[in-house]
Design an enzyme around this catalytic site. Sequence first.
Site, PDB file in Angstrom:
ATOM      1  N   GLY A  60       2.892  -3.748  -0.340  1.00 49.10           N
ATOM      2  CA  GLY A  60       4.218  -3.847   0.262  1.00 49.10           C
ATOM      3  C   GLY A  60       5.026  -2.565   0.156  1.00 49.10           C
ATOM      4  O   GLY A  60       6.257  -2.612   0.135  1.00 49.10           O
ATOM      5  N   SER A  86      -3.278  -1.810  -0.824  1.00 47.10           N
ATOM      6  CA  SER A  86      -2.214  -0.922  -0.363  1.00 47.10           C
ATOM      7  C   SER A  86      -1.410  -0.409  -1.563  1.00 47.10           C
ATOM      8  O   SER A  86      -1.963   0.228  -2.454  1.00 47.10           O
ATOM      9  CB  SER A  86      -1.340  -1.642   0.662  1.00 47.10           C
TER      10      SER A  86
END
Length: 520
Positions: free
Chosen positions: A134, A212
């Site tokens: 995120g 990520s």
Amino acid sequence: MFSTLLIPLLFQINPAKILCQMPLVKKFLCPAGGLNGLSRATVFGTASGVVDADGAYRYPVKYATSSRWAPSTLVSAWNLPNGSNNVSALPLACPQPDVPSTAYTEDCLSMVLYVPQSLTLNSNAPVLVWLHGGSFVVGSATATGLDGSKLAQATNSIVAVVQYRLGALGFLAPNGNTNLAVKDVVNALEFIKRAAPAFGGSASKVTLAGQSAGATMIRALLSAPSASSLFRSTILQSDPMNFAHWMQQLSPCQNGLSITSILAAQKTVYDSAPNLDPAAGNAQPIRPVLDGTFITTPLDISSTFPSVSKPLLVTSVSNEATYAIYDVFRDPIPEEYFPDICAATFGEERTTTVISSPFYQPSPGSIVDGEVDARAQLAILGTDYLWKCSGWTFARAWVQHGGNAFVGQYVVGATYPGNEQVPLCTQSDVICHQDDIQIVFGTVSNPTSAQSALITEVQQRYKAFLNNGNPNVAGLPNWAPATTTDVHSIRLGGTGEAPIGACDPTFWGSTVDYDYQYYN
């Protein structure tokens, strides 16, 4: 008369309520949510759980406490998140933009444990600790697809999904405290080390996994010697390794502000950072800092790479940049604009090398209505330098300095919620950023046969890796370890190895610098 009147009252007294006022008894025998058949005695007190809808036992728990912009502290007692007494309630997220204020809390340092029903105190099962992505500004332990029940059962491991402070609250302390969010995860690992044995887990078989920004967080922990003893292996999914750890901290927010004001200031910093310092980049301008005391090495090829020993998996998806490119550029881009768009990111010198190379020329697939659409080239370029090639460079350096690495690329995925906003990302042969998450967790709704097969394969490989640091399993194609010259990137969901293309070690990282080299 008095004693006769007192007898009925005595029968109304609940001895447990009296005993539970005593601190020691309360900690170990009177857990929040009450005792049940899933209760476990931990060093923090008695844990109570529920049966997850997908079959594993689920235990939400608060692992640390913190004041605003101060280092977090490991808890001393087992408590449910959010001050709740409802053992089925899941944690509120950490403060973040674009969600209702009722959905988050600053008291957010919580995790959710998923424990296979088959485990016993003597199981000595591995533990997989998942860190969500995120861009360090959004995400939580309860994000879509992160229910760890199926993954825990398929790998016969305890899955811990952890959340940590985000954005300004985790990285931009006005008092100069750096890497608060990274240190939150250290406390989460300390908690797991102490609590895991009570659920049948091994304190010495902990694997860190993340996607990520979650993978970037793990890379920061690999750069922190003081955290090394808390985990033995790592899984890095779609880590944008083109970005180095920050060499400095961005302008901090001020103390005493409301959460709304902090999030607004955070957005200003996030949006303006690349203009203030090009090294910030657009994807993760708020990220861990190379402070020299906690995070002590860049862990990239711009400086001396340390000796390493932990095994790791490094994976990406085949179309990492497609969502970002096609979301920003909604209409086709004429080919003549390709050099100028590249120059805005790479500068003139790197752009000249990129556009003259054979790797980013127009392909037949980039023709739209008889004209070249440069978005296709930009998507390949973005995928290469941010994720694929930078990950391969990292894997080669890791192997060169003593570690084992296994590299892969997902060529089958499941469209992650939100990615459907870019229609191209809904095509079965286009695997966009985040499309690997539900494959790993086995949370794909109505999976195709190809998705089901890959879910089974990946979870089998993860089970092996969690246990012995090697993802090879009898009956599955061999996954060769990376070498210093060939990373042997397996095509997950396909056959053979991923094409090398621009990820040849003589191009990215050599002929053309990554950002962490260029701005160093």
